[in-house]
Structures are given as structure tokens and as C-alpha cells.
Design an enzyme around this catalytic site. Structure first.
Site, short mmCIF file in Angstrom:
data_model
loop_
_atom_site.label_atom_id
_atom_site.label_comp_id
_atom_site.label_asym_id
_atom_site.label_seq_id
_atom_site.Cartn_x
_atom_site.Cartn_y
_atom_site.Cartn_z
N PHE A 23 -10.70 24.01 -8.86
CA PHE A 23 -10.33 23.34 -9.65
C PHE A 23 -10.59 22.00 -9.92
CE2 PHE A 23 -8.53 18.94 -8.97
CZ PHE A 23 -7.14 19.48 -9.60
N ASN A 71 -8.00 -1.50 3.90
CA ASN A 71 -8.83 -1.30 2.88
C ASN A 71 -7.33 -2.41 2.12
OD1 ASN A 71 -6.63 0.92 3.26
ND2 ASN A 71 -6.44 1.17 1.54
N ASP A 90 1.04 -1.23 0.46
CA ASP A 90 -0.01 0.26 0.25
C ASP A 90 0.98 1.62 0.08
OD1 ASP A 90 -2.48 1.09 0.44
OD2 ASP A 90 -1.86 1.57 2.17
N LYS A 91 0.38 2.44 -0.18
CA LYS A 91 1.51 3.99 -0.67
C LYS A 91 1.04 4.26 0.81
CE LYS A 91 0.03 7.90 -2.12
NZ LYS A 91 0.15 8.48 -0.96
N THR A 92 -0.24 4.84 1.10
CA THR A 92 -0.79 5.83 2.34
C THR A 92 -0.64 4.60 3.46
OG1 THR A 92 -1.82 6.72 0.84
CG2 THR A 92 -1.94 7.79 3.19
N LYS A 111 -2.95 29.56 -8.93
CA LYS A 111 -1.88 28.60 -8.70
C LYS A 111 -2.15 27.41 -9.02
CE LYS A 111 -4.00 26.91 -4.06
NZ LYS A 111 -3.97 26.38 -2.53
N ARG A 141 5.87 17.53 -4.18
CA ARG A 141 5.13 17.91 -5.36
C ARG A 141 5.17 19.61 -5.48
NH1 ARG A 141 0.41 14.41 -2.21
NH2 ARG A 141 -0.91 15.41 -3.52
N ASP A 172 -1.65 -0.86 5.96
CA ASP A 172 -1.69 -0.57 7.32
C ASP A 172 -3.63 -0.35 7.27
OD1 ASP A 172 -1.14 2.97 7.52
OD2 ASP A 172 -1.67 1.71 5.46
#
Length: 1196
Positions: free
Chosen positions: A545, A827, A400-402, A568, A602, A824
């Protein structure tokens, strides 16, 4: 096992019908109970008190060896064929079953405890017109429940009303999709009017018809019928179990799905019994051994029949046969007698020892201080004790990433203002200085509104702002004005930001610290504290956006009447709209952006434009007309936005870091060196996932290409995958090469293996969730796997929990490789259950992943120690144990086989019966356990220094069918020496006094002593790492053998138990003869010297990676721990885009005239109540507390 349970359910008449539509009525339990919907209790355990014994025994007897020992036990109860007592098999078998059952029961009790902890949470339920506190497990479909701020959502709910304007609620879905930014849900107006009126809610009788329970997180279809009117329901009106209510004082919801029917549980996958590849191999080998045992017993039974016919008649004069026993029956009985005698080819102690070794290696993981995380007081934990050696064979890692790779913390790191870069520290020679915890921080004490937790190290930026630099002040003014952050005052003097994207929270917080604090907003105004002075801007328009625009703008009017557009967005988008006068500044800023992107940050570009008042009036009129038309509204608004967002003046760029966990890039680099392939499966957006890919060195600039698959049709996905494959490997065949073979028990299982294809260079693959859905269909999945396996790195974005599991299962099915999944959140549960090994990170997304995992720890970086050290050692130890165990037992058994030719195939044992009983339980048990628990080829530092040492485990080189056959050949040779050297040396030998020494008992004693010495010396040759415990076990076992032998062969034991100890005086009469010791020495020499010579030649001619490293470590000192080096500066041509977790539509919300129409304000609990730093708490950093400032201006 599931099929057994299912069949049992059918027999009981409880098979559940497939639900086609869910129909429920609010506040009507009898009506809803008639449909037999599941209640809200969940169950992740495998057993209950009634099913434990039958199901656990069924599971244990699926292990072929246990079934074999049960059969052997039954044979030993038949006196005609049993030459050994029944309890020699019964006691060890019961012991093994009991130990395994206790361990399984303990694991399941822990699951029951975690289930009970969740099921016994309390929630307010509306019952008979009164709110009552009920346990979660007692909540039923159709109940109306009340949730309060920061509470977990109890079940899948239809939102009825909330404390917020427009019936909105804010939820955090981290456990469902890994995202920590807030999502907005909105109730129907018709139900929202009930508010928190208990009488109105109790009288609510709406009926819901909707889809049956399913695992689609992003879709929901249904209707609500109320007072004869029907209202459409979609996903925006549903709160899913696993979410957390945030920034919302209260809300009411109607339970639609409960417990196992909720989308969270539907995505969690089935709990399966995991067994290692060595377990599966052992089952096959045990089957082969049974066949071999049957062949040996058949040969000996035929020999017995021949002997009885030719020689047996001579003996009948003084050994008459029993009534009715002829040669054929004697042969049949001797077959079963030899089955019992030769059963030591698969001893019961093998399985006891395997469980002990696994348990010991699990304790090493639990006790490892280098995998302990002191900030959270979290040690590593082996939650399953049966999978350790598989940790040494991992080929594919699914992460997983997050929360797994990242900390969920956004920090404002660097910026470029008017061509000057800020945020880096340089020494006197102009070299970059690494920023550490000890580096001096900027002092913001001059700013009373500054966030004390905000950290920045470049003092020059603060000095620039305080000196009144107009560009720097305009830069931070833009950050304080151009956003959709909503402030919320919980109590007097405390302000909280509701940042819909974590990027925005970080940028607004940075502006606040540098003297431009966003204070409050109304639909028409934004109030900012500029350098201590309150300034209120009129908000004329928000140009929102979206994913196409990749930018947002606000148009404001200052108190002086100056009109300005602040914008921005992504650099490529903003650059197209800059005034030509900015070209030179744009080149400099681009250089800074490349550096920031090279560091994995980012980035956003900031620009502004001063507007003419007359033009603005005319534009606003056209904007109003465009926003009220019914058709083509979006297109007309886009045209207006394009018109006004041009000829912008460049201010600079920001760089925000999505903070990685400590050591993630180094860990990924180490695992890649160990030839493990890492796939990231995340619910986050594509750009965010790509950013993290570059940050942690999974995606690299030097890669030949990074393919992006984002097509919206099956044909489009197929074409993109094929194009990528053809570019990587032009000469490859169009059709995939799949090899079919038979495997498993009785070779009934057909396996399909997709062959690896060689690729020149490194490639990466990024695939989106909707494309992945097409790619996982049966006609495309091989194309997906083929292309993905050619790539060094694969990143799947916007994937659902079920898709994560499907990707894992696809690799398991066609690659026949060992997989590991790490995550973690809830999901990640389905992929953790689907993989061979599941690892849970005890992070901030709850404990769902940990509860479903096999191993858990607090930080991703501990994965390299788990695999490269503990996993490799466990695999090495288990393989050594099995090779040695089969060697010593086959040697023991083959001696019996050869001896049968000397005893008329009568099933007489070559050894004393007490030696047979104690050989595996006492004499050889502890030395092999000592080796299997403590041995290591190289220590942990060298394991990290040479990750390539991990490769043999992936290829399963240390224990396989070939290694097993080599063990048998080695055993066969040793057994011939152990039997025939003592036989040849002793057959015509006399004692010193001239008496004969070659009786059966003396020969048995010499043979068993030779056997024990040979197998112990073989163990010494196999041991690489000696400890005091190993020494004690080896020499202690030999000493115990001689002590027990002299005791059992003594006169005293013979007089007390005459029939049980017939070898009276054998030991003292034999072992005092020099030729006995000479025979022992000669036998040992002939067994060991060929082994030593063979190993020496093998190391010289074909050294393994282990041999090379061990040779190197003899010459070199211990490697120092890897120094903490600053990350190398990479210049990148790729850049991040705009705040990627941001969603369209918030611009309309903040300019809505109703968003401040609050209901009477009650005291609310704080969003985050901890006082420790968010970094230490592993919490997001984008909600800050600031003190109220007086109206008068404050000098800087």
C-alpha cells in the site's frame, strides 16, 4: 507572573542560556552534568512552599478590589478621618484572602500529587555496569535505560537495541498524536548488535550531537559518533516520552532529553492563570466605581468647605474646632471620611459571595448523576472552581477526534458480497430495524477459532458462508490473506495479531469468525484455517500500500497450484481496474457503498484475479530486476503493479465502523443549535477525520461545499483559502475588516476584532497539517480565520499539539469570543491550556489531559449538559447576583450621599453603625446567596429542548456595562424614595401622645427598615425558582433584622455597653406607631410598582427568548426525554478510502527473511490483560486470543 519569576531568576543569577546544540556522552554522568541539562523530573504546579505566599498574594492583589480594600484598611487606621472601626475592613479582607489562598493551595497540592506520581515511577537504569531500579525523576541525560513491554517511555530516548528482529520496536503514540495504531522504530545496526549484553551496554561510550530541545514531534536531527565513525540519526531512531512500548519484550535506550526538555513537555504549553470575562469586566467596573466614588467624595468635600465657611462659624460657640483645623483642612479630612463611609459601593462581601457561588455551582457539576459514567466509575469533576459562569458563554469549541469523539474501536459492521448486502436487519415489511444491545447475535459456537467478543447480527451471512457459497468464501479468504497483520504466539495455544492499522485488525477478525482464520505466516507462506481445515498458501508477492496507490494486493499459490491475486482498496481505484464483465455488479455494489458511506462507515472494495503460471514466472523475474535497480526503482515497480492489477473480478465491499462515542451526533447537533462553532483538531489523516465529520453530522451532504486545503506552499494555501472565501461570499472585500478598540484595566489593552461576514448556506473546511503551518504564519492567519469563520464546520488534520494551541490562540485574539478545548490525550494539553475553558475526557489515552483541564468527565456527550445546563445556569445566576448586589449596595450608599446635604457634610452616617456593619454580612447575605445558588429560569429538560436559550450568554447580554448603568439608575431612584419619603412623612409628625417622633435615631431606624424591606422584595421579584431554602433565607433575614434590632436597642444592652448601643428604646417607641408602618408601606410601593410596570411592558413589547420559553412552559407539560431514534439513512456519493491509518513499508517487513529470526523467547506479558469486553474497557478490539486448532479437518 512569569515575568516576575523570570526577573527573580535573573537577580539570583540563574537565567538559563539558550541552548544551541545538545552534546552528550553515554554512561558519563560527570561529562553530561557539566552542561547543566534538565533532569527527568517534571513540574506542572504553580507554587512551592516558599513561593506560595508571595506569589499567591501578588496574584490576589492584582485583583483591583483587594488592593482597594488594603488601601481602605490603611485609611481606617488614621483616627482623624475614620468614622468606622479598622476591623470592619481588616477581618473580611483577611477572610477573603485566606479562603482564596486555601482554595489555590488545594488546587496546587493536587498538581504536586500528580507530578509526584509520575516522577516516582520506576525504571531500570544502567549505573556503574549494573541495572538498578530508579525513580523517573533521578534519570539523567546520557543514562542508558531498559524498557519492557507495555511500559511508558521514560524520556526522549535514542533507541540502542531491542528484543525484536532487525532491532525494531513497536510503539503506541496515542498520547502524542491520538493514533492508536502501532508505529515502528528501528535502531542503528551498530548499536543493535549489543542486544541485552549488559557489559557491552555499560562499555558503550558513543557521543551524540543533536538539535536543542524543541516541540517538533515529526523531526529529529543528530549524529552518533562511535569508535571514530559518525552515524546519522533521525526521527525513526528516537522514542519520545509519552509513547508506550507494545509487542516488544524489551529495549534499551540512551536518554537525550529529560523532563521539561522532552518534546511532550515542550508541546504542553505554559500553565496560565485563567480568569473569566466577568472577572475582567469587574476589574473595569471597579475602576469606574472608584472614579465615581472619588467624584462623590469630592462633591461632598467641596460641600463641606462651603458649609464650614457659611454656616460652620455659627456652631463654633458650642462645638469649637480642634487646634489648627480650618475649613480647608476640614474639607480635606471629610473627603477621606466619606471614602470610608461610601466604600460599600464595592463591599468586600461581594468577592466572598462570588467565591461561594462559584464553589456551589462547582459542587453541582461534581454531584450531577446524569454526568456520571458507571462503566468506568467516573463522575464529572470541576477541577477549577473559578470559571463556571464562562461555561455559559462558549462560542467556539475545539475538539480532538480520537478518544474524544470516537471510542478507538473498529467494528466490522456490514458487507456486500456478489451484489447482496449483509449486516442490516429488516422486518416483515422490509423496513430497517434498529440494532440494539438486546438484538439477537449470530452464534459462532460452531467455529472453535471464533473470537467470542466479535458481534454480528445478520444470520444470513453465516448461513451463506456455511452453505459453501463460492463468492462468500472467496470474500473471506481474501480478507484472511490480503493484509500485513503479523501473528505472535506468546505461549502455546494463544495467538495475538499485531495489526498495523485498526481497520485491518477488524477485517482479519471478521474473517476468522466466519471460518477463515489467519493462523501464521513465514516470509514465503500464509497459513489459514478454512472452515476448520488448515490450508497453507505460498506467498509469491506483496504489492504494498501507499497513499498514491490506495490499495494493496497479494499474489498467492494455493496447495492445488492455483495462482490468484487478491486486491483490496479504495472503490474509485479498484473500479478503474475491473474487467468489463463486472459492470452490472459494480452498479449494485456502488449503491451499497453509497449507503454505507451515508452511515459514516469506512469502506473497501475487494477483487481478485486468477493468474497464468507462465505469465507469473515472467512477471516475477521482471519484479526482481525492478526491485534491485538503484535508480527509478519506485517508478518501475509501480508500472509492474499497474500491469498485473487489471481485469480484476469484483467480489464485494466491506464497511467498518470507527465507533463514535454514544450520543456524539446528537450532542454536536444540540451545540450547533446553540450557535456554537465546532472545530476538530486531530493528528489523524485527512480521510479518517472527514469520515468522522460525516459520521457525527458535522459535515453533511446538504452542505453547499466542503473545501479541502492541502497545498504544499504558502502561495498555494493562500490561493485555496481565497478561492473558498470568494465562492462563499463573492461580494466580500478582499481585505479583512479588523476593528481596533481599547479594553482592559485603564484601557491600556488594544484588542483587534475580525468582523463576522454573512454567508448564504452552510460550508465546511478541511485543512491539512502542512497547509495549516503556512496558514498560521502572520501574513496568512487572518485569511485562514476569515475563511474558517464563514464555515459551519472546520476540521484540521495531521496537526501537532502546538498547532492546536496556535489555532485556539488565533481565534481568541481576533474573535474576542469565549473558547473551549476538549481532548483526552497528552497531545491535547497545549490547546486545553490555551483555551478559556479546558475540558479533559478521562479516556484510554492516559490522564495528562484531565490533569491539565478545568473540567473533566468520561464521555463527550456530557459536554451538552455541562454547557447548556450547568454553564447557562451558572452564567445566569452570576449575572443576577451581580445586578442585584450592585443594586442593593448602591441604594444603601446613595442614601448616605443624599443625607450629607442634611448633616452639614459632616460624614455622619444615616444608619446605626451596627446596621452598617451587618447589612452585607448578615441581613442581605443569605437571601442573595440563596437566589444565586438555586435559581433557574427553566429546568434542565427545557434547556435541552431549546438550546437557543444559550445565545444571550454568548452575546453577554445579562451583565455588561449597560446593565451596570441601569442598576445605578435604578439604585439612584430607590435611594431617593428610601430617604425622602420617610423624611417628608416624619419631619412634622407627632406620636399618639403628642410627643415629637422625628429625632435622628427614629429616622435612622425607619430609613434602614424601608431599605431592607425594599431590597428583599426586589430580590423576590428577581427570583424565578423558589425553594424552601430561598423562603427560609428571605423571611429568616427579615426576622433576624427585627430580632437583632430590638435586642440592640434594648435597655439591657445600653446598660452593659453604654457607648456601643446608644439607640436605647428607639425600636419599641417607633415601631408601635401606625404612621411608621404606613410610611414603610408607601416607600415600598413607590420603589416596587414602577419596576413591575416596566418589566410587564418590556415583556409585552420586546420579549426575550427566555420570556417566550417560560411563557410556553406554563401552558405545556414537561417535555419527555428525547427518544433514542435510529439514525436516519443517508445516501451519500462520497466514500471512504483504504485503511487510512495504514503506512507504507509493512509489505517489505512481512516478506523480510529476517523477521522471524527471534532471539531466545522469554515469557512475555500479555498485550491486554483484561478479561472484560473491550467496549466496556474502552480498549481497541483488534487484538484477539484464539485457541490452537489440530491439523485434521473439522466439518462445519
Amino acid at each position: 507572573m512569569e515575568s516576575v519569576v523570570s526577573n527573580f531568576g535573573q537577580l539570583c543569577g540563574k537565567e538559563k542560556q539558550q541552548e544551541e546544540e545538545r552534546h552528550l556522552r553515554a554512561n558519563d554522568r560527570p561529562f553530561n552534568l557539566s552542561y547543566h541539562y534538565a533532569n527527568n523530573a517534571i513540574r506542572t504546579s504553580k507554587y512551592n512552599i516558599f513561593t506560595f505566599l508571595p506569589l499567591n498574594l501578588f496574584e490576589q492583589f492584582r485583583r483591583l478590589a483587594n488592593a482597594y480594600f488594603l488601601f481602605l484598611f490603611i485609611l481606617q487606621l488614621i483616627p482623624q478621618i475614620s468614622s468606622l472601626s479598622w476591623f470592619t475592613t481588616a477581618v473580611p479582607l483577611i477572610l477573603v484572602l485566606a479562603i482564596t489562598a486555601v482554595k489555590d493551595a488545594n488546587d496546587d497540592i493536587n498538581r504536586h500529587k500528580s507530578d509526584n506520581q509520575v516522577n516516582n515511577r520506576k525504571v531500570d537504569v544502567l549505573i556503574d555496569g549494573v541495572l538498578r531500579s530508579e525513580k523517573w525523576m533521578n534519570v539523567q541525560v546520557g543514562d542508558i535505560i531498559k524498557l519492557e513491554n507495555n511500559q511508558f517511555v521514560t524520556a526522549d530516548l535514542l533507541l540502542l537495541s531491542s528484543s525484536e528482529p532487525l532491532n525494531l520496536v513497536y510503539i503506541e503514540t496515542a498520547e502524542l498524536d491520538g493514533e492508536t495504531n502501532l508505529k515502528v522504530k528501528q535502531a542503528l545496526t551498530i548499536t543493535g548488535e549489543m542486544g541485552d549484553n549488559i557489559d557491552a551496554l555499560a562499555g558503550f561510550t558513543g557521543e551524540v550531537r543533536c538539535e536543542p530541545p524543541n516541540n517538533r514531534l515529526d523531526k529529529y536531527k543528530g549524529t552518533l559518533t562511535l569508535n571514530g565513525q559518525t552515524y546519522a540519526l533521525d526521527n525513526d531512531k528516537v522514542l519520545l516520552r509519552g509513547c508506550t512500548l507494545r509487542n516488544t519484550e524489551w529495549c534499551f535506550g540512551l536518554v537525550i532529553f529529560g523532563g521539561p526538555d522532552t518534546k511532550l513537555m515542550q508541546n504542553s504549553g505554559k500553565t496560565t492563570f485563567k480568569r473569566t470575562s466577568i472577572d475582567h469586566l469587574m476589574n473595569v467596573l471597579v475602576l469606574c466605581i472608584f472614579g465615581f466614588l472619588g467624584a462623590m467624595c469630592s462633591i461632598l468635600a467641596i460641600g463641606n468647605a462651603i458649609w464650614e465657611v457659611r454656616e460652620g462659624s455659627v456652631f463654633t460657640a458650642f462645638l469649637p474646632r480642634e487646634q489648627g483645623v480650618n475649613a480647608a483642612l476640614s474639607s480635606f479630612l471629610s473627603f477621606w471620611s466619606y471614602v470610608i463611609i461610601l466604600n460599600t459601593v464595592v463591599p468586600i462581601s461581594l468577592y466572598v459571595s462570588v467565591e461561594i457561588i462559584r464553589l456551589g455551582n462547582s459542587f453541582y457539576i461534581d454531584w450531577d448523576r446524569k454526568m456520571y459514567y458507571p462503566k468506568n466509575d467516573t463522575p464529572a469533576q470541576a477541577r477549577t472552581t473559578t470559571l463556571n459562569e464562562e461555561l455559559g458563554q462558549i462560542k467556539y469549541i475545539f475538539s480532538d477526534k480520537t478518544g474524544t469523539l470516537t471510542q478507538n474501536i473498529m467494528t466490522f459492521n456490514k458487507c456486500s458480497i456478489n451484489g447482496k448486502a449483509y449486516g442490516e436487519l429488516l422486518d416483515f415489511s422490509g423496513q430497517r430495524v434498529e440494532i440494539t444491545d438486546k438484538t439477537e447475535r449470530v452464534d459462532f459456537s460452531w467455529n472453535h477459532m471464533a473470537d467470542p467478543k466479535f458481534i454480528f447480527h445478520d444470520h444470513s451471512l453465516m448461513e451463506t458462508v456455511r452453505d459453501g457459497n463460492p463468492e462468500a468464501q472467496a470474500f473471506f479468504r481474501l480478507l484472511a490473506l490480503c493484509h500485513t497483520v503479523m501473528p505472535e504466539e506468546k505461549k502455546e495455544g494463544e495467538l495475538y495479531y499485531q495489526a498495523q492499522s485498526p481497520d485491518e485488525g477488524a477485517l482479519v477478525t471478521a474473517a476468522r469468525n466466519f471460518g477463515f482464520a489467519f493462523r501464521s505466516r513465514t516470509p514465503e507462506t500464509i497459513t489459514v484455517m478454512e472452515m476448520g481445515k488448515r490450508v497453507t498458501y505460498e506467498l509469491l508477492a506483496v504489492l504494498d500500500f501507499n497513499n498514491v496507490r490506495k490499495r494493496m494486493s497479494v499474489i498467492v499459490c494455493s496447495p492445488e497450484g492455483k495462482l490468484t491475486l487478491y486486491c483490496k482498496g479504495a472503490d474509485t481505484i479498484i473500479y478503474e481496474r475491473l474487467h468489463p464483465s463486472c459492470n452490472k455488479l459494480m452498479e449494485v455494489t456502488t449503491g451499497h457503498l453509497n449507503e454505507y458511506a451515508g452511515d459514516g462507515l469506512r469502506t473497501l472494495v475487494l477483487a481478485y484475479k486468477d493468474l497464468d503460471k507462465g505469465y507469473m514466472e515472467e512477471w516475477k523475474q521482471r519484479h526482481h530486476e525492478a526491485s534491485t535497480v538503484m535508480e527509478g526503482r519506485e517508478e518501475r515497480l509501480d508500472e509492474l503493479y499497474e500491469e498485473i492489477e487489471k481485469d480484476l473480478v469484483l467480489l464485494g465491499a466491506t464497511a467498518v465502523e470507527d465507533k463514535l462515542q454514544d450520543g456524539v451526533p446528537q450532542t454536536i447537533e444540540q451545540l450547533a443549535k446553540a450557535d456554537m462553532k465546532i472545530w476538530v483538531l486531530t493528528g489523524d489523516k485527512q480521510e479518517t477525520a472527514e469520515n468522522i465529520g460525516y459520521s457525527c453530522n458535522m459535515l453533511r451532504e446538504e452542505m453547499k461545499d466542503v473545501f479541502v486545503v492541502a497545498a504544499n506552499t504558502a502561495d498555494g494555501v493562500k490561493e485555496e483559502l481565497q478561492n473558498a472565501r470568494r465562492k462563499m461570499c463573492p461580494e466580500a472585500a478582499e481585505e479583512p475588516s479588523v476593528n481596533k478598540s481599547r479594553a482592559g484595566l485603564f484601557w491600556l489593552q488594544i484588542t483587534e476584532t475580525l468582523q463576522d461576514e454573512k454567508v448564504d448556506g452552510e460550508y465546511g473546511l478541511v485543512i491539512n497539517g502542512h497547509s495549516l503551518a503556512f496558514a498560521l504564519e502572520e501574513n496568512l492567519q487572518l485569511e485562514l480565520l476569515r475563511t474558517a469563520c464563514m464555515c459551519q464546520t472546520v476540521i484540521c488534520c495531521r496537526v501537532t499539539p502546538l498547532q492546536k494551541a496556535q489555532v485556539v490562540q488565533l481565534v481568541k485574539k481576533y474573535k474576542q469570543a469565549v473558547t473551549l478545548a476538549i481532548g483526552d490525550g497528552a497531545n491535547d494539553v497545549s490547546m486545553i491550556k490555551a483555551a478559556h475553558i479546558g475540558v479533559g475526557i478521562s479516556g484510554q489515552e492516559g490522564m495528562q489531559a484531565v490533569l491539565s483541564s478545568d473540567f473533566s468527565f468520561a464521555q463527550f456527550r456530557y459536554l451538552q449538559r455541562l454547557l447548556l445546563v450547568h454553564g447557562r445556569w451558572s452564567y445566569l445566576r452570576m449575572c443576577k447576583f451581580l445586578r442585584y448586589f450592585f443594586y442593593k449596595n448602591f441604594t444603601f450608599t446613595f442614601v448616605h450621599f443624599w443625607y450629607a446635604f442634611f448633616c452639614g457634610f459632616s460624614a455622619q452616617t444615616v444608619y446605626d453603625e451596627w446596621f452598617i456593619t451587618m447589612y452585607n454580612l448578615v441581613y442581605t447575605a443569605l437571601p442573595v446567596l440563596g437566589m444565586s445558588l438555586f435559581d433557574q429560569d427553566v429546568n434542565d429538560r427545557w434547556s435541552f429542548q431549546y438550546p437557543q436559550l444559550y445565545a444571550p450568554g454568548q452575546l453577554n447580554l445579562y451583565f455588561n456595562k449597560k446593565a451596570f448603568v441601569r442598576c445605578m439608575i435604578h439604585s439612584c431612584y430607590s435611594s431617593l424614595i428610601v430617604l425622602f419619603i420617610p423624611w417628608a412623612a416624619m419631619r412634622d409628625t407627632v406620636r399618639d401622645d403628642g410627643k415629637d417622633i422625628a429625632d435622628y435615631q427614629s429616622f435612622a431606624l425607619l430609613a434602614q427598615t424601608c431599605l431592607l424591606v425594599v431590597v428583599n422584595i426586589q430580590l423576590c421579584l428577581d427570583t424565578h425558582y423558589w425553594t424552601a431554602v430561598n423562603q427560609f433565607f428571605v423571611w429568616g433575614s427579615l426576622a433576624a433584622y427585627f430580632a437583632i434590632t430590638f435586642t440592640m436597642y434594648s435597655n439591657g444592652m445600653f446598660f452593659i455597653f453604654t457607648s456601643s448601643f446608644p439607640f436605647v428604646g428607639t425600636a419599641r417607641n417607633s415601631l408601635n406607631q401606625p404612621n411608621v408602618w404606613l410610611t414603610l408601606f408607601l416607600t415600598t410601593l413607590l420603589c416596587i410598582v414602577p419596576v413591575v410596570a416596566f418589566r410587564f411592558i418590556l415583556i409585552q413589547l420586546r420579549p426575550t427568548i427566555n420570556d417566550k420559553v417560560r411563557h410556553k412552559l406554563r401552558k405545556e407539560a414537561l417535555p419527555a426525554p428525547a427518544p433514542r431514534r435510529p439514525p436516519a439513512r443517508r445516501i451519500s456519493t462520497r466514500r471512504s478510502g483504504y485503511a487510512f491509518s495504514h503506512s507504507q513499508g509493512f509489505g517489505n517487513l512481512v516478506t523480510s527473511r529476517r523477521f522471524l529470526l527471534k532471539r531466545p523467547l522469554k515469557s512475555r506479558s500479555l498485550l491486554f490483560t483484561q478479561t472484560d469486553s473491550p467496549l466496556a474497557q474502552n480498549q481497541p478490539q483488534h487484538y484477539r486470543t484464539i485457541a490452537e486448532e489440530p491439523e485434521e479437518s473439522q466439518s462445519p
